[in-house]
Motif scaffolding. Structure first.
Motif, short mmCIF file in Angstrom:
data_model
loop_
_atom_site.label_atom_id
_atom_site.label_comp_id
_atom_site.label_asym_id
_atom_site.label_seq_id
_atom_site.Cartn_x
_atom_site.Cartn_y
_atom_site.Cartn_z
N GLU A 64 0.84 -1.19 0.00
CA GLU A 64 0.00 0.00 0.00
C GLU A 64 0.88 1.25 0.00
OE1 GLU A 64 -4.01 1.22 2.18
OE2 GLU A 64 -2.32 1.24 3.57
N LEU A 65 0.55 2.19 -0.88
CA LEU A 65 1.26 3.46 -0.94
C LEU A 65 0.28 4.59 -0.64
CD1 LEU A 65 3.42 3.04 -4.18
CD2 LEU A 65 4.05 2.50 -1.82
N ILE A 66 0.74 5.55 0.16
CA ILE A 66 -0.06 6.72 0.50
C ILE A 66 0.65 7.93 -0.10
CG2 ILE A 66 -1.14 8.01 2.37
CD1 ILE A 66 -1.87 5.00 2.29
N LEU A 67 -0.06 8.70 -0.93
CA LEU A 67 0.49 9.90 -1.54
C LEU A 67 -0.16 11.11 -0.88
CD1 LEU A 67 0.25 8.86 -5.31
CD2 LEU A 67 2.04 8.29 -3.65
N ILE A 68 0.64 11.96 -0.25
CA ILE A 68 0.12 13.09 0.52
C ILE A 68 0.73 14.39 0.03
CG2 ILE A 68 -0.06 14.12 2.83
CD1 ILE A 68 0.33 11.25 3.97
N ARG A 69 -0.12 15.38 -0.21
CA ARG A 69 0.38 16.72 -0.52
C ARG A 69 0.69 17.45 0.77
NH1 ARG A 69 -2.82 21.83 -3.33
NH2 ARG A 69 -0.99 23.19 -3.51
N HIS A 70 1.81 18.16 0.79
CA HIS A 70 2.23 18.89 1.99
C HIS A 70 1.15 19.89 2.46
CE1 HIS A 70 2.86 22.64 -0.24
NE2 HIS A 70 3.36 21.89 -1.20
N GLN B 277 5.20 1.81 7.11
CA GLN B 277 6.52 1.37 7.53
C GLN B 277 7.61 2.36 7.14
OE1 GLN B 277 6.49 -2.45 5.51
NE2 GLN B 277 6.20 -3.54 7.44
N GLN B 278 7.46 2.98 5.97
CA GLN B 278 8.49 3.91 5.49
C GLN B 278 7.84 5.19 4.99
OE1 GLN B 278 11.80 2.78 3.10
NE2 GLN B 278 11.95 0.71 3.94
N VAL B 279 8.61 6.29 5.07
CA VAL B 279 8.15 7.60 4.61
C VAL B 279 9.20 8.18 3.67
CG1 VAL B 279 7.47 9.93 5.27
CG2 VAL B 279 6.86 8.00 6.74
N ILE B 280 8.76 8.55 2.46
CA ILE B 280 9.64 9.15 1.47
C ILE B 280 9.13 10.57 1.20
CG2 ILE B 280 10.49 9.02 -0.92
CD1 ILE B 280 9.13 5.89 0.56
N VAL B 281 10.05 11.53 1.09
CA VAL B 281 9.64 12.93 0.91
C VAL B 281 10.43 13.60 -0.20
CG1 VAL B 281 9.04 13.19 3.35
CG2 VAL B 281 11.31 13.85 2.59
N LYS C 184 11.53 21.90 2.34
CA LYS C 184 11.19 22.06 3.76
C LYS C 184 9.72 21.76 4.05
CE LYS C 184 14.67 25.67 4.46
NZ LYS C 184 14.87 27.14 4.54
N ARG C 185 8.85 22.20 3.16
CA ARG C 185 7.41 22.04 3.43
C ARG C 185 6.98 20.58 3.47
NH1 ARG C 185 8.26 24.63 -1.55
NH2 ARG C 185 7.18 23.86 -3.42
N CYS C 186 7.68 19.75 2.70
CA CYS C 186 7.36 18.31 2.69
C CYS C 186 7.97 17.61 3.90
CB CYS C 186 7.85 17.67 1.40
SG CYS C 186 6.99 18.29 -0.06
N GLU D 272 5.74 -3.33 3.11
CA GLU D 272 4.30 -3.56 2.91
C GLU D 272 3.50 -2.26 2.80
OE1 GLU D 272 2.94 -6.14 5.98
OE2 GLU D 272 4.27 -7.79 5.39
N SER D 273 4.07 -1.15 3.31
CA SER D 273 3.35 0.13 3.25
C SER D 273 4.35 1.28 3.32
CB SER D 273 2.35 0.25 4.40
OG SER D 273 3.02 0.16 5.65
N ALA D 274 4.06 2.33 2.55
CA ALA D 274 4.93 3.51 2.56
C ALA D 274 4.12 4.74 2.22
CB ALA D 274 6.07 3.34 1.55
N ALA D 275 4.56 5.90 2.73
CA ALA D 275 3.92 7.17 2.42
C ALA D 275 4.90 8.05 1.66
CB ALA D 275 3.46 7.87 3.69
N PHE D 276 4.38 8.77 0.68
CA PHE D 276 5.15 9.77 -0.05
C PHE D 276 4.56 11.13 0.28
CE2 PHE D 276 6.10 5.95 -2.30
CZ PHE D 276 7.34 6.14 -2.90
N VAL D 277 5.32 11.97 0.96
CA VAL D 277 4.85 13.32 1.29
C VAL D 277 5.54 14.27 0.32
CG1 VAL D 277 4.59 15.05 3.08
CG2 VAL D 277 4.55 12.62 3.70
N VAL D 278 4.77 14.74 -0.64
CA VAL D 278 5.36 15.47 -1.77
C VAL D 278 4.49 16.68 -2.11
CG1 VAL D 278 6.66 13.51 -2.69
CG2 VAL D 278 4.26 13.79 -3.32
N HIS D 279 4.47 17.06 -3.38
CA HIS D 279 3.78 18.27 -3.85
C HIS D 279 2.56 17.90 -4.68
CE1 HIS D 279 7.48 20.41 -2.69
NE2 HIS D 279 8.08 19.34 -3.18
N GLY D 280 1.63 18.85 -4.80
CA GLY D 280 0.46 18.60 -5.62
C GLY D 280 0.83 18.24 -7.05
N GLY D 281 1.76 19.01 -7.62
CA GLY D 281 2.19 18.74 -8.99
C GLY D 281 2.85 17.39 -9.15
#
Length: 204
Positions: free
Chosen positions: A2-8, A48-52, A56-58, A141-150
């Motif tokens: 599972e991947l979670i994509l989050i805008r800052h 389990q993991q977070v990628i950014v 700074k905002r992310c 098994e799971s990771a989040a990407f905290v990135v930008h809208g674009g």
């Protein structure tokens, strides 16, 4: 997986509706305060993991949402450089010929003195592929990407199983998507995000 994509969360420039791309703003103090008042441990899926993105905002958003997770930076996931539009609002730009030309193109031509849109989108996808390849190898098994809208829009335009326009994937600050990757399929070269859902919402 599972991947979670989050805008800052919002920066001062976001609050003023400015084009904020390569400008490395921190989050708005009011936004951080509001978030801390509303945030609960289950506000976002645990991972389990977070990628950014290394901006700074992310990083700050990831630290607020996932305070116990170690953070991995991926430089290719940075926001687009808006060139001479950087830090400007629609009201400040609307009468400029080069801005009208950009709007008329549907946002597909290069930003004057900024990043070419095609290269930006390709860069974001390369960064995502690199990180998901790594996650697959590590059996995450799971990771989040905290990135930008674009960044989210660029990635989903190319990798979503239901191919939709770049702007279809716009999401508010602090919002995002959850999606599934079949690791065997991915490793075989079929790079698709399956069953995409808005966080707290329905399947897209």
């Amino acid at each position: 997986m599972e991947l979670i994509l989050i805008r800052h969360l919002k920066t001062p420039g976001n609050e003023k509706r400015q084009y904020i791309g390569s400008t490395d703003e921190e989050l708005s103090e009011q936004e951080v305060l509001n978030f801390k008042q509303k945030y609960k441990i289950d506000s976002y899926p645990q991972v389990q993991q977070v990628i950014v993105s290394p901006m700074k905002r992310c990083i700050q958003t990831a630290e607020l949402i996932y305070p116990k997770n170690q953070i991995t930076q991926e430089v290719l996931l940075k926001e687009c450089d808006f060139g001479i539009f950087e830090g400007k609002t629609y009201e400040e730009l609307k009468d400029r010929e080069e801005y009208q030309a950009w709007l008329d193109s549907g946002g597909t031509i290069a930003f004057p003195e900024g990043e070419e849109q095609k290269e930006f989108r390709s860069r974001c996808v390369r960064g995502m592929l690199r990180q998901v390849n790594r996650l697959c190898k590590e059996n995450v098994e799971s990771a989040a990407f905290v990135v930008h809208g674009g960044t989210i829009m660029a990635v989903l335009e190319q990798l979503a199983e239901d191919q939709k326009d770049f702007y279809h994937w716009q999401v508010e600050n602090g919002g995002g998507y959850r999606t599934l990757v079949n690791e065997d399929e991915w490793k075989s070269g079929i790079h698709r995000f399956r069953k995409i859902q808005k966080l707290g919402g329905a399947i897209e």
